[in-house]
Design a protein around this motif. Sequence first.
Motif, PDB file in Angstrom:
ATOM      1  N   THR A  54     -10.085  -3.126  -0.329  1.00  0.00           N
ATOM      2  CA  THR A  54      -8.713  -2.588  -0.290  1.00  0.00           C
ATOM      3  C   THR A  54      -7.954  -3.004  -1.547  1.00  0.00           C
ATOM      4  OG1 THR A  54      -8.708  -2.795   2.113  1.00  0.00           O
ATOM      5  CG2 THR A  54      -6.575  -2.540   1.056  1.00  0.00           C
ATOM      6  N   LEU A  55      -8.067  -4.267  -1.903  1.00  0.00           N
ATOM      7  CA  LEU A  55      -7.372  -4.767  -3.092  1.00  0.00           C
ATOM      8  C   LEU A  55      -7.896  -4.098  -4.358  1.00  0.00           C
ATOM      9  CD1 LEU A  55      -6.964  -8.534  -2.350  1.00  0.00           C
ATOM     10  CD2 LEU A  55      -5.188  -7.060  -3.255  1.00  0.00           C
ATOM     11  N   GLU A  56      -9.184  -3.889  -4.373  1.00  0.00           N
ATOM     12  CA  GLU A  56      -9.766  -3.263  -5.559  1.00  0.00           C
ATOM     13  C   GLU A  56      -9.256  -1.827  -5.708  1.00  0.00           C
ATOM     14  OE1 GLU A  56     -13.858  -4.006  -6.166  1.00  0.00           O
ATOM     15  OE2 GLU A  56     -14.006  -2.547  -7.781  1.00  0.00           O
ATOM     16  N   ARG A  57      -9.190  -1.134  -4.570  1.00  0.00           N
ATOM     17  CA  ARG A  57      -8.760   0.266  -4.585  1.00  0.00           C
ATOM     18  C   ARG A  57      -7.275   0.389  -4.960  1.00  0.00           C
ATOM     19  NH1 ARG A  57      -7.044   3.233  -0.255  1.00  0.00           N
ATOM     20  NH2 ARG A  57      -7.769   1.668   1.213  1.00  0.00           N
ATOM     21  N   GLY A  58      -6.451  -0.500  -4.392  1.00  0.00           N
ATOM     22  CA  GLY A  58      -5.009  -0.380  -4.624  1.00  0.00           C
ATOM     23  C   GLY A  58      -4.522  -1.067  -5.882  1.00  0.00           C
ATOM     24  N   PRO A 123       1.353  -0.771  -5.202  1.00  0.00           N
ATOM     25  CA  PRO A 123       1.179  -0.288  -6.575  1.00  0.00           C
ATOM     26  C   PRO A 123       2.428   0.472  -7.057  1.00  0.00           C
ATOM     27  CG  PRO A 123      -0.587   0.492  -5.089  1.00  0.00           C
ATOM     28  CD  PRO A 123       0.450  -0.151  -4.257  1.00  0.00           C
ATOM     29  N   PRO A 124       2.708   0.455  -8.374  1.00  0.00           N
ATOM     30  CA  PRO A 124       3.904   1.127  -8.901  1.00  0.00           C
ATOM     31  C   PRO A 124       3.908   2.618  -8.543  1.00  0.00           C
ATOM     32  CG  PRO A 124       2.832  -0.214 -10.594  1.00  0.00           C
ATOM     33  CD  PRO A 124       1.902  -0.180  -9.425  1.00  0.00           C
ATOM     34  N   ARG A 135      -3.079   4.526  -2.691  1.00  0.00           N
ATOM     35  CA  ARG A 135      -2.048   4.371  -1.661  1.00  0.00           C
ATOM     36  C   ARG A 135      -2.648   3.620  -0.469  1.00  0.00           C
ATOM     37  NH1 ARG A 135       2.676   6.936  -1.362  1.00  0.00           N
ATOM     38  NH2 ARG A 135       2.116   8.365  -3.033  1.00  0.00           N
ATOM     39  N   LEU A 136      -2.028   2.528  -0.073  1.00  0.00           N
ATOM     40  CA  LEU A 136      -2.549   1.742   1.048  1.00  0.00           C
ATOM     41  C   LEU A 136      -1.796   2.121   2.316  1.00  0.00           C
ATOM     42  CD1 LEU A 136      -2.893  -1.787  -0.620  1.00  0.00           C
ATOM     43  CD2 LEU A 136      -4.521   0.108  -0.604  1.00  0.00           C
ATOM     44  N   GLU A 142      -0.515  -4.358   6.076  1.00  0.00           N
ATOM     45  CA  GLU A 142      -0.275  -5.437   7.030  1.00  0.00           C
ATOM     46  C   GLU A 142      -1.440  -6.433   6.998  1.00  0.00           C
ATOM     47  OE1 GLU A 142       2.341  -6.511   8.448  1.00  0.00           O
ATOM     48  OE2 GLU A 142       1.088  -8.103   9.295  1.00  0.00           O
ATOM     49  N   GLN A 143      -2.679  -5.909   6.939  1.00  0.00           N
ATOM     50  CA  GLN A 143      -3.853  -6.793   6.871  1.00  0.00           C
ATOM     51  C   GLN A 143      -3.807  -7.668   5.621  1.00  0.00           C
ATOM     52  OE1 GLN A 143      -6.903  -3.840   7.037  1.00  0.00           O
ATOM     53  NE2 GLN A 143      -7.039  -3.854   9.279  1.00  0.00           N
ATOM     54  N   LEU A 144      -3.396  -7.047   4.531  1.00  0.00           N
ATOM     55  CA  LEU A 144      -3.319  -7.761   3.255  1.00  0.00           C
ATOM     56  C   LEU A 144      -2.260  -8.864   3.307  1.00  0.00           C
ATOM     57  CD1 LEU A 144      -4.949  -7.152   0.769  1.00  0.00           C
ATOM     58  CD2 LEU A 144      -3.073  -5.794  -0.124  1.00  0.00           C
ATOM     59  N   ARG A 145      -1.125  -8.520   3.887  1.00  0.00           N
ATOM     60  CA  ARG A 145      -0.044  -9.509   3.989  1.00  0.00           C
ATOM     61  C   ARG A 145      -0.449 -10.650   4.907  1.00  0.00           C
ATOM     62  NH1 ARG A 145       4.202  -5.357   4.458  1.00  0.00           N
ATOM     63  NH2 ARG A 145       4.407  -5.945   6.622  1.00  0.00           N
ATOM     64  N   ALA A 146      -1.092 -10.305   6.046  1.00  0.00           N
ATOM     65  CA  ALA A 146      -1.505 -11.337   7.001  1.00  0.00           C
ATOM     66  C   ALA A 146      -2.518 -12.269   6.332  1.00  0.00           C
ATOM     67  CB  ALA A 146      -2.099 -10.685   8.247  1.00  0.00           C
TER      68      ALA A 146
END
Length: 161
Positions: A54-58, A123-124, A135-136, A142-146
């Motif tokens: 997810t991080l790589e994509r966004g 992302p900007p 686009r996430l 939410e998963q990323l923030r958690a």
Amino acid sequence: MTISTRSVGIAMAGLMLAIAVLSLVHPWGEMRNGADAKAELLQGSTATVPLRATLERGCGNCHSERTQWPAYSRVAPVSWLVEHDVHEGREHMNLSRWQQYSNDERIDLLSRIVTQLRQAKMPPKPYLLMHAEARLSAEEQEQLRAWARAERSRLKAQSSK
Ligand code: HEC
């Protein structure tokens, strides 16, 4: 003065040559060579494989060395705009070099990730117009923030030992 087809031709050729030469100029350094494109993101962290994806994509195009350079990013002056984003992005947070950050730096970056996502700054927006895939979904954010909060607590506990 009349403009002949020939002089238009010469002007066009001159312009194309200028663009070709200017495309060789990299004001923030040559970022395509030597970048560690193979290294996995967030090494040494607890991020799971799907979360890293997810991080790589966004975020990976600007915040890692696994940047995918589209064809248009090779032609000046667009190349300078793209390279500036990548340069700035990596300066602020390089997910390919996570292991080189100190514990305190990682804790700080994790807080910043939470803030940026909460404020929908990353992302900007202009980038998302060109990169719909970045686009996430609300769930992914939410998963990323958690994860970022949990990882931050883990590192804080580690440094207070
Ligand atoms: C188009 C390139 C680009 C993408 C994609 C991108 N960023 Fe950024 N990011 C930047 C730039 C440029 C900066 C530094 C300037 C700024 O803050 O706008 C930055 C700054 C940051 C910062 C530091 C902010 C601070 O407090 O100083 C964080 C954290 C961050 N980005 C997280 C992310 C996350 C998380 C994603 C993915 C969800 C992401 N970014 C996607 C370009 C990008």
